[in-house]
Design a protein around this motif. Structure first.
Motif, PDB file in Angstrom:
ATOM      1  N   THR A  91       1.797  64.979  24.582  1.00  0.00           N
ATOM      2  CA  THR A  91       1.415  63.876  23.701  1.00  0.00           C
ATOM      3  C   THR A  91       1.140  62.618  24.512  1.00  0.00           C
ATOM      4  O   THR A  91       0.165  61.903  24.264  1.00  0.00           O
ATOM      5  CB  THR A  91       2.541  63.599  22.687  1.00  0.00           C
ATOM      6  OG1 THR A  91       2.839  64.814  22.009  1.00  0.00           O
ATOM      7  CG2 THR A  91       2.149  62.541  21.685  1.00  0.00           C
ATOM      8  N   THR A  92       1.975  62.343  25.494  1.00  0.00           N
ATOM      9  CA  THR A  92       1.822  61.161  26.339  1.00  0.00           C
ATOM     10  C   THR A  92       0.515  61.204  27.115  1.00  0.00           C
ATOM     11  O   THR A  92      -0.216  60.218  27.176  1.00  0.00           O
ATOM     12  CB  THR A  92       3.009  61.054  27.321  1.00  0.00           C
ATOM     13  OG1 THR A  92       4.221  61.106  26.571  1.00  0.00           O
ATOM     14  CG2 THR A  92       2.952  59.782  28.125  1.00  0.00           C
ATOM     15  N   LYS A  93       0.196  62.344  27.696  1.00  0.00           N
ATOM     16  CA  LYS A  93      -1.038  62.498  28.471  1.00  0.00           C
ATOM     17  C   LYS A  93      -2.260  62.348  27.570  1.00  0.00           C
ATOM     18  O   LYS A  93      -3.236  61.678  27.933  1.00  0.00           O
ATOM     19  CB  LYS A  93      -1.037  63.868  29.163  1.00  0.00           C
ATOM     20  CG  LYS A  93      -2.293  64.216  29.897  1.00  0.00           C
ATOM     21  CD  LYS A  93      -2.371  63.514  31.211  1.00  0.00           C
ATOM     22  CE  LYS A  93      -3.567  64.050  32.008  1.00  0.00           C
ATOM     23  NZ  LYS A  93      -3.792  63.305  33.204  1.00  0.00           N
ATOM     24  N   ARG A  94      -2.225  62.964  26.375  1.00  0.00           N
ATOM     25  CA  ARG A  94      -3.349  62.852  25.450  1.00  0.00           C
ATOM     26  C   ARG A  94      -3.585  61.401  25.043  1.00  0.00           C
ATOM     27  O   ARG A  94      -4.720  60.937  24.997  1.00  0.00           O
ATOM     28  CB  ARG A  94      -3.109  63.710  24.210  1.00  0.00           C
ATOM     29  CG  ARG A  94      -3.255  65.196  24.495  1.00  0.00           C
ATOM     30  CD  ARG A  94      -2.923  66.063  23.297  1.00  0.00           C
ATOM     31  NE  ARG A  94      -3.864  65.844  22.228  1.00  0.00           N
ATOM     32  CZ  ARG A  94      -3.521  65.726  20.958  1.00  0.00           C
ATOM     33  NH1 ARG A  94      -2.266  65.808  20.595  1.00  0.00           N
ATOM     34  NH2 ARG A  94      -4.429  65.542  20.038  1.00  0.00           N
ATOM     35  N   GLU A  95      -2.505  60.673  24.747  1.00  0.00           N
ATOM     36  CA  GLU A  95      -2.647  59.271  24.336  1.00  0.00           C
ATOM     37  C   GLU A  95      -3.192  58.419  25.475  1.00  0.00           C
ATOM     38  O   GLU A  95      -4.042  57.553  25.271  1.00  0.00           O
ATOM     39  CB  GLU A  95      -1.312  58.724  23.836  1.00  0.00           C
ATOM     40  CG  GLU A  95      -1.390  57.321  23.298  1.00  0.00           C
ATOM     41  CD  GLU A  95      -2.308  57.157  22.092  1.00  0.00           C
ATOM     42  OE1 GLU A  95      -2.734  56.013  21.835  1.00  0.00           O
ATOM     43  OE2 GLU A  95      -2.607  58.154  21.400  1.00  0.00           O
ATOM     44  N   SER A  96      -2.721  58.662  26.676  1.00  0.00           N
ATOM     45  CA  SER A  96      -3.207  57.937  27.845  1.00  0.00           C
ATOM     46  C   SER A  96      -4.711  58.157  28.037  1.00  0.00           C
ATOM     47  O   SER A  96      -5.471  57.217  28.295  1.00  0.00           O
ATOM     48  CB  SER A  96      -2.439  58.396  29.089  1.00  0.00           C
ATOM     49  OG  SER A  96      -3.030  57.912  30.253  1.00  0.00           O
ATOM     50  N   LEU A  97      -5.159  59.388  27.900  1.00  0.00           N
ATOM     51  CA  LEU A  97      -6.580  59.690  28.048  1.00  0.00           C
ATOM     52  C   LEU A  97      -7.401  59.103  26.905  1.00  0.00           C
ATOM     53  O   LEU A  97      -8.526  58.636  27.114  1.00  0.00           O
ATOM     54  CB  LEU A  97      -6.789  61.202  28.130  1.00  0.00           C
ATOM     55  CG  LEU A  97      -6.266  61.855  29.408  1.00  0.00           C
ATOM     56  CD1 LEU A  97      -6.335  63.368  29.305  1.00  0.00           C
ATOM     57  CD2 LEU A  97      -7.018  61.359  30.626  1.00  0.00           C
ATOM     58  N   ARG A  98      -6.856  59.086  25.702  1.00  0.00           N
ATOM     59  CA  ARG A  98      -7.567  58.480  24.570  1.00  0.00           C
ATOM     60  C   ARG A  98      -7.756  56.969  24.789  1.00  0.00           C
ATOM     61  O   ARG A  98      -8.825  56.424  24.496  1.00  0.00           O
ATOM     62  CB  ARG A  98      -6.806  58.702  23.266  1.00  0.00           C
ATOM     63  CG  ARG A  98      -6.985  60.067  22.669  1.00  0.00           C
ATOM     64  CD  ARG A  98      -6.217  60.153  21.343  1.00  0.00           C
ATOM     65  NE  ARG A  98      -6.211  61.465  20.801  1.00  0.00           N
ATOM     66  CZ  ARG A  98      -7.137  61.949  19.974  1.00  0.00           C
ATOM     67  NH1 ARG A  98      -8.139  61.192  19.616  1.00  0.00           N
ATOM     68  NH2 ARG A  98      -7.059  63.177  19.528  1.00  0.00           N
ATOM     69  N   LEU A  99      -6.727  56.313  25.305  1.00  0.00           N
ATOM     70  CA  LEU A  99      -6.838  54.877  25.565  1.00  0.00           C
ATOM     71  C   LEU A  99      -7.848  54.588  26.672  1.00  0.00           C
ATOM     72  O   LEU A  99      -8.605  53.621  26.595  1.00  0.00           O
ATOM     73  CB  LEU A  99      -5.469  54.293  25.906  1.00  0.00           C
ATOM     74  CG  LEU A  99      -4.469  54.271  24.744  1.00  0.00           C
ATOM     75  CD1 LEU A  99      -3.110  53.791  25.222  1.00  0.00           C
ATOM     76  CD2 LEU A  99      -4.979  53.400  23.608  1.00  0.00           C
ATOM     77  N   ARG A 100      -7.873  55.449  27.681  1.00  0.00           N
ATOM     78  CA  ARG A 100      -8.870  55.292  28.751  1.00  0.00           C
ATOM     79  C   ARG A 100     -10.272  55.459  28.176  1.00  0.00           C
ATOM     80  O   ARG A 100     -11.182  54.682  28.489  1.00  0.00           O
ATOM     81  CB  ARG A 100      -8.620  56.324  29.844  1.00  0.00           C
ATOM     82  CG  ARG A 100      -9.561  56.156  31.042  1.00  0.00           C
ATOM     83  CD  ARG A 100      -9.724  57.407  31.831  1.00  0.00           C
ATOM     84  NE  ARG A 100     -10.354  58.419  30.968  1.00  0.00           N
ATOM     85  CZ  ARG A 100     -10.539  59.664  31.315  1.00  0.00           C
ATOM     86  NH1 ARG A 100     -10.105  60.100  32.468  1.00  0.00           N
ATOM     87  NH2 ARG A 100     -11.119  60.517  30.499  1.00  0.00           N
ATOM     88  N   TYR A 133     -12.246  56.655  21.230  1.00  0.00           N
ATOM     89  CA  TYR A 133     -10.843  57.025  21.010  1.00  0.00           C
ATOM     90  C   TYR A 133     -10.744  58.321  20.203  1.00  0.00           C
ATOM     91  O   TYR A 133      -9.810  59.100  20.375  1.00  0.00           O
ATOM     92  CB  TYR A 133     -10.099  55.899  20.290  1.00  0.00           C
ATOM     93  CG  TYR A 133      -8.630  56.177  20.096  1.00  0.00           C
ATOM     94  CD1 TYR A 133      -7.724  55.901  21.102  1.00  0.00           C
ATOM     95  CD2 TYR A 133      -8.147  56.729  18.912  1.00  0.00           C
ATOM     96  CE1 TYR A 133      -6.371  56.163  20.943  1.00  0.00           C
ATOM     97  CE2 TYR A 133      -6.808  57.002  18.744  1.00  0.00           C
ATOM     98  CZ  TYR A 133      -5.922  56.714  19.755  1.00  0.00           C
ATOM     99  OH  TYR A 133      -4.577  56.988  19.595  1.00  0.00           O
TER     100      TYR A 133
END
Length: 143
Positions: A91-100, A133
């Motif tokens: 979940t953390t990795k997915r959110e980080s990539l979405r914000l990028r 996003y």
């Protein structure tokens, strides 16, 4: 081996509640419950029989059928049977990539609006960020 609730949570969340071998959804509450929907076990990515350790970076959540059919095979081989090359993102990795993606979308939309002289530029930057996003960053979830 017995695992603490904290260890099980870390292992489960590492793949965002999906089997790291087949990407099917698993249920945290069904840990070790053979026959239950979404039942799962802790899998050693590099099996102990092949020199794998009990360190957290070697432990992944796997549905019981995948884990037991894997045996002492390498994770890479078993994922390959299903056409996968990697485990699902956390979940953390997915959110980080979405914000990028959102930041990149905002910048590109702002520049495009400026080039095309479409005002207000900030509005198009917001639209670009929102659209970017929405893109699913995990290739396993795009299927």
């Amino acid at each position: 081996m017995g695992y603490t609730d904290e260890e099980l949570t870390d292992i489960f969340e590492r793949t965002d509640g999906c089997c790291h071998l087949c990407s099917s959804r698993i249920a945290f509450s069904n840990y070790g419950r053979l026959g239950a929907r979404g039942a799962w076990e802790v899998d050693h990515s590099n099996p102990r029989a092949n020199g794998g350790t009990d360190r957290l970076n070697n432990l992944y959540a796997a549905c019981i059928s995948c884990n037991r059919s894997k045996g002492t095979r390498a994770t890479r081989v078993v994922r390959g049977w299903r056409g996968y090359r990697a485990a699902p993102f956390s979940t953390t990795k997915r959110e980080s990539l979405r914000l990028r993606n959102a930041l990149l979308g905002a910048v590109l939309a702002y520049l495009a609006a400026g080039y095309l002289e479409i005002s207000p530029f900030w509005f198009w930057a917001l639209v670009g960020a929102w659209l970017a996003y929405q893109i699913e960053p995990d290739p396993l979830r795009r299927r």
